[in-house]
Scaffold this motif. Sequence first.
Motif, PDB file in Angstrom:
ATOM      1  N   THR A   1       0.811  -1.225   0.000  1.00 49.11           N
ATOM      2  CA  THR A   1       0.000   0.000   0.000  1.00 49.11           C
ATOM      3  C   THR A   1       0.842   1.272   0.000  1.00 49.11           C
ATOM      4  N   SER A   2       2.108   1.167   0.289  1.00 52.41           N
ATOM      5  CA  SER A   2       3.029   2.311   0.252  1.00 52.41           C
ATOM      6  C   SER A   2       2.518   3.515   1.041  1.00 52.41           C
ATOM      7  N   SER A   3       1.958   3.288   2.202  1.00 50.34           N
ATOM      8  CA  SER A   3       1.433   4.384   3.008  1.00 50.34           C
ATOM      9  C   SER A   3       2.555   5.066   3.779  1.00 50.34           C
ATOM     10  N   THR A   4       2.391   6.356   3.976  1.00 53.24           N
ATOM     11  CA  THR A   4       3.361   7.101   4.773  1.00 53.24           C
ATOM     12  C   THR A   4       2.951   7.131   6.245  1.00 53.24           C
ATOM     13  N   GLU A   5       1.734   6.606   6.540  1.00 49.36           N
ATOM     14  CA  GLU A   5       1.220   6.630   7.913  1.00 49.36           C
ATOM     15  C   GLU A   5       0.463   5.338   8.206  1.00 49.36           C
ATOM     16  N   ASN A   6       0.320   5.041   9.485  1.00 45.06           N
ATOM     17  CA  ASN A   6      -0.592   3.994   9.919  1.00 45.06           C
ATOM     18  C   ASN A   6      -1.985   4.607   9.993  1.00 45.06           C
ATOM     19  N   LEU A   7      -2.937   3.988   9.309  1.00 41.01           N
ATOM     20  CA  LEU A   7      -4.289   4.541   9.244  1.00 41.01           C
ATOM     21  C   LEU A   7      -5.345   3.483   9.514  1.00 41.01           C
ATOM     22  N   TYR A   8      -6.425   3.914  10.141  1.00 42.79           N
ATOM     23  CA  TYR A   8      -7.675   3.165  10.172  1.00 42.79           C
ATOM     24  C   TYR A   8      -8.695   4.116   9.576  1.00 42.79           C
ATOM     25  N   ALA A   9      -9.293   3.748   8.420  1.00 44.49           N
ATOM     26  CA  ALA A   9     -10.076   4.726   7.660  1.00 44.49           C
ATOM     27  C   ALA A   9     -11.245   4.071   6.923  1.00 44.49           C
ATOM     28  N   PRO A  10     -12.274   3.638   7.627  1.00 37.00           N
ATOM     29  CA  PRO A  10     -13.412   3.000   6.952  1.00 37.00           C
ATOM     30  C   PRO A  10     -14.087   3.937   5.955  1.00 37.00           C
ATOM     31  N   PHE A  11     -14.613   3.348   4.889  1.00 40.30           N
ATOM     32  CA  PHE A  11     -15.324   4.097   3.849  1.00 40.30           C
ATOM     33  C   PHE A  11     -16.710   3.468   3.693  1.00 40.30           C
ATOM     34  N   TYR A  12     -17.733   4.329   3.680  1.00 38.07           N
ATOM     35  CA  TYR A  12     -19.124   3.885   3.620  1.00 38.07           C
ATOM     36  C   TYR A  12     -19.808   4.475   2.398  1.00 38.07           C
ATOM     37  N   VAL A  13     -20.772   3.758   1.865  1.00 38.77           N
ATOM     38  CA  VAL A  13     -21.736   4.318   0.924  1.00 38.77           C
ATOM     39  C   VAL A  13     -23.118   3.996   1.480  1.00 38.77           C
TER      40      VAL A  13
END
Length: 190
Positions: free
Chosen positions: A51-63
């Motif tokens: 994922t090549s992220s620069t940060e540790n994230l928890y980021a749910p996405f909803y529709v």
Amino acid sequence: MIAMQYSFTLPANYDMTIIDRRIRDKGPLLDNFPNLKFKAYLSARKADAVTSSTENLYAPFYVWEKGEGLSDFICGPGFETLTQSFGWPQVKTWIVWNAEVSKHIRAARFATREIIDIEPYAPLAEIRKRESDAVSADVARNEALASVAAFEPGSWTEVRFRLWADLPKSARQLGAQTYSVGHLSLPDTN
């Protein structure tokens, strides 16, 4: 429809297995939640090769199919428990132009999200059509397992969100935020 996302940036040394466990334990609680088209439980690990992220994230996405679903969730006990664990997040919302879901959505392992500024006085009808057509094409060509295009007129931004079985190489070139999918909450299709 309304798209929604909040994100928690976690310390660089945060034990992300805590997030994995939370997703595993809490994820199924939103399966069949009223008015939810889908919720993707997303995380990203700092310096992860995929994922090549620069940060540790928890980021749910909803529709959400309807605003009542979003309101019921935000005002409910699950969100209250989340805020007690991680704090009060800024919740981003977008008005959905188009959201398509493949019958193979359960195979999603990765997600990408792009937030793009809309230029002042841009031709919104043209942008909406172009983005909506791209959403339909993504799923019709079996390139994405779900595709969402939406906009937020307060900050004049649009969001492009996609779920993938395999992360496309173009995701990094586009500068998209990439995530791993830990669970998908979906309506019962039976």
